[in-house]
Each structure stands twice: as C-alpha cells, then as structure tokens.
Design a protein around this motif. Structure first.
Motif, short mmCIF file in Angstrom:
data_model
loop_
_atom_site.label_atom_id
_atom_site.label_comp_id
_atom_site.label_asym_id
_atom_site.label_seq_id
_atom_site.Cartn_x
_atom_site.Cartn_y
_atom_site.Cartn_z
N TYR A 64 -3.32 9.84 -1.50
CA TYR A 64 -2.41 10.30 -0.44
C TYR A 64 -1.73 9.10 0.21
N VAL A 65 -2.47 8.00 0.33
CA VAL A 65 -1.91 6.73 0.79
C VAL A 65 -1.96 5.75 -0.37
N SER A 66 -0.84 5.09 -0.63
CA SER A 66 -0.76 4.08 -1.68
C SER A 66 -0.17 2.80 -1.12
N VAL A 67 -0.25 1.74 -1.91
CA VAL A 67 0.25 0.43 -1.49
C VAL A 67 1.26 -0.08 -2.51
N ILE A 68 2.33 -0.69 -2.00
CA ILE A 68 3.33 -1.36 -2.82
C ILE A 68 3.33 -2.84 -2.43
N LEU A 69 3.26 -3.72 -3.41
CA LEU A 69 3.33 -5.16 -3.17
C LEU A 69 4.57 -5.70 -3.86
N GLU A 70 5.50 -6.24 -3.09
CA GLU A 70 6.76 -6.74 -3.65
C GLU A 70 6.75 -8.27 -3.72
N ASP A 71 6.73 -8.79 -4.92
CA ASP A 71 6.84 -10.23 -5.16
C ASP A 71 5.79 -11.06 -4.42
N ILE A 72 4.57 -10.55 -4.41
CA ILE A 72 3.45 -11.31 -3.83
C ILE A 72 2.97 -12.30 -4.87
N TYR A 73 3.06 -13.58 -4.59
CA TYR A 73 2.70 -14.57 -5.60
C TYR A 73 1.49 -15.42 -5.23
N GLN A 74 1.12 -15.46 -3.94
CA GLN A 74 -0.05 -16.26 -3.57
C GLN A 74 -1.31 -15.58 -4.10
N SER B 64 -2.72 -10.46 3.85
CA SER B 64 -3.96 -9.80 3.48
C SER B 64 -4.63 -9.17 4.70
N VAL B 65 -4.49 -9.83 5.85
CA VAL B 65 -5.02 -9.27 7.09
C VAL B 65 -4.20 -8.05 7.50
N SER B 66 -2.89 -8.15 7.38
CA SER B 66 -2.01 -7.03 7.72
C SER B 66 -2.36 -5.79 6.89
N ALA B 67 -2.54 -6.01 5.59
CA ALA B 67 -2.86 -4.88 4.72
C ALA B 67 -4.19 -4.26 5.11
N ALA B 68 -5.19 -5.08 5.39
CA ALA B 68 -6.51 -4.56 5.77
C ALA B 68 -6.43 -3.76 7.06
N LEU B 69 -5.71 -4.26 8.05
CA LEU B 69 -5.60 -3.55 9.32
C LEU B 69 -4.86 -2.22 9.15
N CYS B 70 -3.77 -2.25 8.39
CA CYS B 70 -2.99 -1.02 8.18
C CYS B 70 -3.79 0.02 7.40
N LEU B 71 -4.49 -0.42 6.37
CA LEU B 71 -5.25 0.52 5.55
C LEU B 71 -6.44 1.09 6.29
N TYR B 72 -7.06 0.29 7.12
CA TYR B 72 -8.17 0.82 7.93
C TYR B 72 -7.67 1.92 8.86
N GLU B 73 -6.55 1.66 9.51
CA GLU B 73 -5.99 2.64 10.46
C GLU B 73 -5.60 3.92 9.74
N LEU B 74 -4.84 3.82 8.65
CA LEU B 74 -4.35 5.02 7.98
C LEU B 74 -5.46 5.78 7.27
N SER B 75 -6.35 5.06 6.58
CA SER B 75 -7.40 5.74 5.83
C SER B 75 -8.39 6.44 6.76
N SER C 240 -7.91 13.78 9.80
CA SER C 240 -6.83 14.70 10.18
C SER C 240 -6.38 15.66 9.08
N ARG C 241 -6.73 15.37 7.82
CA ARG C 241 -6.25 16.21 6.73
C ARG C 241 -7.39 16.61 5.81
N ASP C 242 -7.17 17.71 5.10
CA ASP C 242 -8.16 18.18 4.14
C ASP C 242 -7.72 17.98 2.69
N ASP C 243 -6.53 17.46 2.49
CA ASP C 243 -5.98 17.35 1.14
C ASP C 243 -5.85 15.91 0.66
N TRP C 244 -6.65 15.02 1.21
CA TRP C 244 -6.53 13.60 0.86
C TRP C 244 -7.30 13.23 -0.42
N GLU C 245 -8.23 14.06 -0.84
CA GLU C 245 -9.07 13.70 -1.99
C GLU C 245 -8.33 13.85 -3.31
#
Length: 229
Positions: free
Chosen positions: A35-45, A172-183, A189-194
C-alpha cells in the motif's frame, strides 16, 4: 508457474528449512505491505542507498522502485545486512529514456499517489499525508535533490518538521522517519494494507528458496519425481 504447483513446491521445500525459519517467513509476510512504496531517484551514495533498503525491510515495505537516470544504484552489502534480498526491487535504467517518467506512469497506472519528500509551497507535514489511496514516497539524492520532472509530476509534497539550525535530514534518516510515520498510521487506520493471498504465496516461495541450500536442484528433483509418479 501456476498456483497449485507453487503451493506443492512450497510444501516440499519446507522440509529443508527449519521450523523457526518457516515461522519467521510467515510472520514477516503477514506484516508486509504494498500500500506504501518507495521510489529512489538517482541515489548513488552506497551507505544511504543501503540504509533506505534496510529501513524498508524493517517497516514492512515490500516494493522499492530504483530510478537510474544519472547514477547507478549501488547499495553497500555491509549496511543492508541482507535486507535487499527480502524486498522487491524494480529498476528503471533504460538509456536515452526518462526513467522517472516511466516509473511514475507505471505506478500511477496501478493507482498510486506519488508524494515527493521535499519542502514545497504546496507541501504538508508527513503526518498529514493522506492514506486514502496507495502511496509512493519519492526521495532524491542529497546534493541535487529530485529532478524537475519528479517534482513537477508528483501528486503532492511532504516534509518533516524541523526546529533546529540544520535545513534537512540525511536521506536515510528522512526515509526512516517517513516510513515509520506512514506504516504505523496505515496499520491503525486501514484494513486493506496487507498483501493478498497470491502475493503472500509468491513471497513464501521466493523466500523459501533463499532459505535452503541448492533450491533449484531440489525443485528439479521434485518435478522429476512428480512426473514419474
């Protein structure tokens, strides 16, 4: 491979995995989401790329979309600690093509809203991002940020509130914070995330193969024995 055969192979391969591993596979699958996915654009580090993949695995995010317009995605195995083998990586790296456009189109066709994680005049804080439809968070490289196309064609923008002198978090910190909040909010809040049953079956099969020795030889042996019986 049809569902019936895959189910039989799963039961066969289970014999060669420990019961603890089988239970772990199923427990992890039960907490996976697309239900939640991640896109990484031109991450090279390498360190940052690897840390994001590890966070996705830890928070139950199954799909990561890798855009390589300018930079090759090269995660550090020492940082991922194997996390990359348990998530699904989709690469967009065709030469002479806007791979960001291709990725966006593919996800929007599947019903995703794309949220660019960057300060913007029309942004909201990450805790205000709506989860009324499937959502893909897009992150860009630290120095250059997201491309003009990625910004202009996003469906919304999100930022992480900050009250210090620093202007931004490490990606990497930004992604972790965002994913913790959304997940966390998603599961409350939803029943259709699985994942659906077909998706769970696919992961059981894939992860079992990664959990036993010589899986292809075992599968071939099963197919030959099944053909003779």
């Amino acid at each position: 491979m049809d569902k019936a055969l895959k189910s039989k192979l799963i039961q066969y391969l289970r014999q060669f995995a420990t019961e603890d591993r089988w239970q772990r596979i199923n427990n992890v699958i039960d907490n996976r989401t697309r239900y939640v996915s991640v896109i990484l654009e031109d991450i090279y580090q390498p360190h940052n790329a690897s840390a994001v993949l590890r966070s996705c695995d830890c928070f139950g995010i199954q799909d990561v979309h890798i855009i390589e317009n300018k930079n090759e995605f090269d995660p550090n195995k020492g940082v991922t600690i194997g996390a990359d083998q348990w998530i699904t990586l989709q690469s967009y790296n065709q030469p002479d093509q806007n791979n960001t456009e291709h990725c966006y189109q593919k996800l929007k066709e599947k019903g995703y809203r794309i949220i660019a994680t960057t300060p913007h005049e029309n942004d909201v804080t990450i805790d205000e991002v709506s989860l009324d439809q499937k959502t893909a968070l897009v992150f860009g490289a630290e120095l250059t940020g997201l491309s003009d196309y990625a910004l202009e064609h996003a469906d919304g923008y999100a930022k992480i509130p900050m009250v210090g002198f620093s202007e931004s978090f490490n990606i990497s910190v930004s992604a972790a914070l965002c994913l913790y909040e959304l997940s966390t909010r998603l599961r409350k809040s939803r029943d259709d995330w699985e994942l659906n049953e077909s998706e769970k079956l696919d992961l059981q099969f894939d992860w079992l193969k990664k959990s036993v020795r010589a899986p292809e030889k075992l599968i071939q042996r099963y197919l030959e024995e099944d053909k003779e019986s």
